[in-house]
Scaffold this active site. Structure first.
Site, mmCIF file in Angstrom:
data_model
loop_
_atom_site.group_PDB
_atom_site.id
_atom_site.type_symbol
_atom_site.label_atom_id
_atom_site.label_comp_id
_atom_site.label_asym_id
_atom_site.label_seq_id
_atom_site.Cartn_x
_atom_site.Cartn_y
_atom_site.Cartn_z
ATOM 1 C CG HIS A 104 -1.784 1.231 1.301
ATOM 2 N ND1 HIS A 104 -2.607 1.611 0.268
ATOM 3 C CD2 HIS A 104 -1.945 2.169 2.271
ATOM 4 C CE1 HIS A 104 -3.248 2.723 0.601
ATOM 5 N NE2 HIS A 104 -2.848 3.086 1.817
ATOM 6 C CG ASP A 133 -0.637 6.005 2.520
ATOM 7 O OD1 ASP A 133 -1.722 6.162 1.950
ATOM 8 O OD2 ASP A 133 -0.499 5.346 3.559
ATOM 9 C CG ASP A 154 -6.052 3.468 4.545
ATOM 10 O OD1 ASP A 154 -6.818 3.011 5.405
ATOM 11 O OD2 ASP A 154 -5.059 4.154 4.823
ATOM 12 C CG HIS A 175 -6.784 7.950 2.271
ATOM 13 N ND1 HIS A 175 -6.095 7.248 1.324
ATOM 14 C CD2 HIS A 175 -6.234 7.594 3.459
ATOM 15 C CE1 HIS A 175 -5.172 6.506 1.902
ATOM 16 N NE2 HIS A 175 -5.233 6.687 3.204
#
Length: 852
Positions: free
Chosen positions: A12, A14, A123, A332
């Site tokens: 994941h 970010d 997420d 997000h």
């Protein structure tokens, strides 16, 4: 039952959070080198690159020579990319941004192989009810996510998700999270304990014999010993199968006819936090993002369509560049504002850069369009950026002239009436450096005017000219009054309150607009009320000063609302109001428009607070009508079911009744209706007959623990973020209040956000450009009879065809007749079949290509 244990290897990613995107780019280069080496050595392995194609670009930016090597792995299916360009938020950004994010993500992935057509959003802080239809249109029939699920939705974590239009896809809640099997242990005892915890959850929630083991985490490197670990897992579960898998294989194991059906938004916070009040964090960033989105989708793209008809090249590359800057801020955390100060500074600067690009391209297009083959050098263009004929409109723009007064003429030479809004004298040398270089002393007048437009065709330009004349002062007279009105209603200030009288039925709506301020003990993820809060409302605590300007084409009330509030948390606890704050701005009424236009400016000087605009409607209702992504929907005013059980059921976060809308909020009953149209303000709460529209909030930390509404651990990390106090930050808030009864709020919201565009070809400019020989005036137009359908997008495809996206926000089918050479299309802007009409069922979205 023999279980099928499917291990999904992924990371994941970010791009930024409490670290910057530049840090992660360097880490990504190292990560990709390891992943590619492993996949080349183990070609039977599948690795998921977090569902976002931007990782291709970020990696190749630093290691371009690896492109062929990367392409081989994606083409072979070992490395899975797409469908998103970036992992976007799915509630806060513009609906068109969702479409374009998928468009560019799939497009980029196709350049390397087959994209992963799975709605992977691990997420994201909640999921909009329109997503099943949007996914379906891109050929995506499943979504995998972590946040937003509870047993109020379904007993099992595998289900059918039905969108607001009826579209259905498979929904899979990652019951152990996308990080549930991160760093699987190699020691047997440790692995046994870990797998026992994982399998107990999956055995409870999985709807088939398949068990999805998510082997990955934030920036987690590939687990190179995974096969050794799998051998040990197999020994722990000898009756089950253990294999490396992908999302599609997991979906294929489900018996879809046996799955529960789930409807509506996925925003429950039982198992994972949703952060329902993140919609007001770092409002400087959110308002800036909305401004760019509105200018890109509502102004630049349709303006460029019109420009192409006049010979101005369509700026595909500029639009793509601006869009991808936007998408880079839409993750997000990024658009949520839940980042370190350093990252938020970077996000804001990138958005400012994007705004400069889109503003410059709009201005360049308008300049070129006023430099066509017209006889008079003094040219003005008025543009309708919607593909519908519009009547009884106004257009507002600035004029730059040497004389204080001027006369406007239409193309037939008729005088065009107008009213002055404001007028100031400026030094032309500060506008055009050539003036200063020649040591010229030239003063010019900048005059903002409002011009009534009786009728204008869709996607068209009307040309005006002007003549400078000597005359008396053109500035309107400002009077110390407290009332303005138009054909629909009257605004009155009385006893430091704003009231509205509906002239159609003589009903008076009292105290229609006030400002509320209270404390905020939260962090960047969540508003949290202080234990000892002190809420003040301008109704009791403020003074309103006003002056009025009345002209033939508008009436304006200048207001200044002043109140004294606590400066700090300690002051609030001590009930000490010691800081004077002010909201200044204008209330505007136009003769043929029922909306009251509100424009407020405020500079923040207090800490740990939340400010909300309170619109008192006088209407009691159990439901609120709002717009989501290309849709309208009714939401409950109060999240009663979840709020009744959240403590007993041990939800990780209180499911507060704070909601998100895109551009309108409506309360109505049998007798009355009040709609608030918003420009970038999306977070609201309805209490009794009042719509509370959050303006901004301030706080001290990225994350805090044990908040009133969010017990337990901090979200993010506990670092101080002093920038989040927003001290000395100046905000401008725009919204409109409308008491007219209508069921076409979506169309009216689109019109509110897409006013007519006016532009004068100016004598003095910051940059000089040459006229284009191939640019001409154009009187072409496209005026579709769209009835109740609402426009979402007007643009050109990369092949040069006109592309339209429409949606039906009504509760009945709507049919429109289309021009010749019209085609149904995919959102990838590919033709499907010819058509001469389009029928959209309730909340359905239609994509069209029209050859012109």
């Amino acid at each position: 039952m023999k279980r099928d244990i499917q291990i999904l290897m992924h990371t994941h990613w970010d791009r930024e959070w409490y670290f910057t995107k530049d840090e992660t780019k360097v880490l990504l280069r190292n990560h990709m080198q390891e992943v590619m080496e492993y996949l080349e050595t183990n070609p039977d392995t599948i690795y998921i690159l977090d569902g976002q194609s931007v990782m291709i670009d970020d990696y190749l930016e630093l290691e371009p020579e690896a492109e062929d090597r990367l392409r081989k792995l994606i083409t072979s299916g070992s490395l899975r990319v797409g469908p998103w360009y970036t992992q976007t938020d799915l509630l806060l950004v513009h609906g068109e941004s969702i479409y374009r994010n998928l468009y560019y993500g799939i497009k980029r992935a196709r350049e390397f192989g087959n994209p992963m057509l799975v709605g992977y959003a691990p997420d994201t802080f909640g999921h909009a009810s329109q997503m099943p239809q949007i996914y379906r249109q891109f050929g995506i029939d499943s979504t995998f996510f972590w946040r937003g699920f509870s047993e109020l939705k379904a007993e099992k974590s595998d289900f059918i998700w039905k969108g607001i239009d009826g579209s259905e896809i498979v929904g899979v809640n990652l019951a152990t999270g996308y990080q549930g099997a991160k760093y699987l242990e190699n020691k047997e005892d440790e692995l046994k304990n870990r797998m026992k915890k994982i399998m107990s959850v999956l055995d409870k929630y999985s709807a088939s014999n398949a068990r999805l083991i998510m082997n990955g985490h934030d920036q987690m490197p590939i687990q190179k010993n995974i096969k050794e670990v799998m051998t040990k897992i197999q020994s722990l579960y000898p009756d089950d199968t253990v294999r490396i898998s992908d999302f599609e294989t997991y979906v294929n194991a489900l018996d879809k006819s046996e799955l529960e059906v789930v409807s509506g938004e996925l925003v429950d916070s039982k198992h994972a936090r949703i952060h329902r009040t993140i919609g007001s964090t770092r409002m400087d960033i959110k308002l800036l993002n909305s401004e760019i989105e509105n200018k890109l989708y509502n102004v630049l793209e349709p303006l460029a369509v019109i420009g192409e008809q006049a010979g101005v090249l369509y700026p595909h590359s500029v639009i793509e560049k601006v869009a991808k800057i936007l998408f880079g801020t839409h993750a997000h955390d990024s658009i949520g504002g839940c980042n370190s100060d350093k990252v938020n500074q970077d996000i804001k600067q990138r958005l400012l850069n994007a705004l400069e690009m889109v503003d410059t391209q709009i201005e360049l297009h308008l300049r070129l369009l006023t430099m066509g083959d017209v006889d008079n050098d003094y040219t003005i263009a008025v543009v309708n950026a919607l593909p519908e004929k519009r009547e009884n409109q106004i257009v507002t723009f600035d004029m730059l002239t040497r004389s204080k007064s001027f006369i406007l003429y239409d193309e037939e030479g008729n005088t065009v009436p107008y009213s002055v809004i404001s007028q100031n004298q400026e030094d032309a040398g500060l506008i055009d450096r050539q003036v200063a270089a020649r040591l010229q002393d030239i003063k010019v007048w900048r005059t903002y005017i409002t011009v009534p437009v009786k009728s204008i065709e869709g996607l068209s330009i009307e040309y005006y000219t002007y003549e400078e004349v000597e005359s008396n002062d053109a500035s309107p007279e400002e009077k110390q009054e407290s009332t303005i009105e138009n054909n629909f209603g009257r605004v009155i200030i009385k006893d430091n309150q704003l009231h509205y009288k509906d002239l159609n039925n003589n009903r008076v709506y009292e105290n229609i607009l006030s400002i509320e301020t209270g404390g905020d003990d939260g962090d960047s993820y969540d508003y949290s009320p202080p234990i000892n809060d002190w809420i003040l409302n301008s109704t009791e605590a403020a003074e309103i000063n006003s002056s009025v300007i009345k002209t033939d084409h508008y009436q304006k009330m200048n207001i200044k609302l002043t109140m004294t509030v606590p400066e700090t948390t300690q002051d609030r606890e001590n009930k000490k109001a010691n800081k004077e704050v002010a909201f200044t701005g204008t209330l505007m009424l136009y003769p043929d428009d029922s909306k009251l236009y509100v424009n407020l400016t405020h500079t923040n000087h207090t800490k740990d607070n939340r400010y909300r605009a309170v619109i008192k409607t006088g209407i009691q209702s159990e439901q609120v009508k709002v717009d989501g992504y290309l849709s309208s929907q009714n939401k409950p005013m109060y999240n009663e079911q979840a709020l009744n059980i959240w403590k007993e059921d041990k939800w990780v976060e209180k499911p507060v009744s704070v909601e998100t809308a895109q551009s309108f909020i409506t309360l109505k009953n049998e007798e009355s209706q009040c709609t608030v149209y918003t420009d970038g303000l999306k977070e609201y709460e309805v209490l009794d007959d009042r719509i509370h529209l959050t303006l901004f909030r301030t706080f001290s930390h990225l994350g805090k623990r044990n908040l009133v509404n969010r017990p337990g651990r901090p979200s993010g990390i506990e670092i101080e973020t002093p920038d989040n106090q927003m001290l000395n930050e100046t905000f401008t808030f725009r919204f409109a209040i409308d008491f007219k009864q209508t069921d076409q709020e979506s169309k009216r919201a689109k019109e509110y956000l897409t006013p007519l565009i006016g532009y004068q070809q100016k004598e003095f400019n910051r940059f000089n450009i040459n006229p284009r020989e191939n640019v001409t005036t154009t009187h072409e137009h496209l005026s579709l009879e769209l009835n109740e359908l609402t426009v979402s997008a007007v643009k050109l495809t990369e092949e040069g065809d006109l592309f339209l996206r429409l949606f039906n926000p009504q509760e009945t089918d709507v049919t429109v007749v289309l021009p010749e050479n019209s085609y149904l299309a995919t959102p990838m802007e590919e033709k499907i079949s010819t058509t001469n009409s389009l029928t959209l069922t309730p909340q359905q979205i239609g994509n069209l290509i029209i050859n012109r």
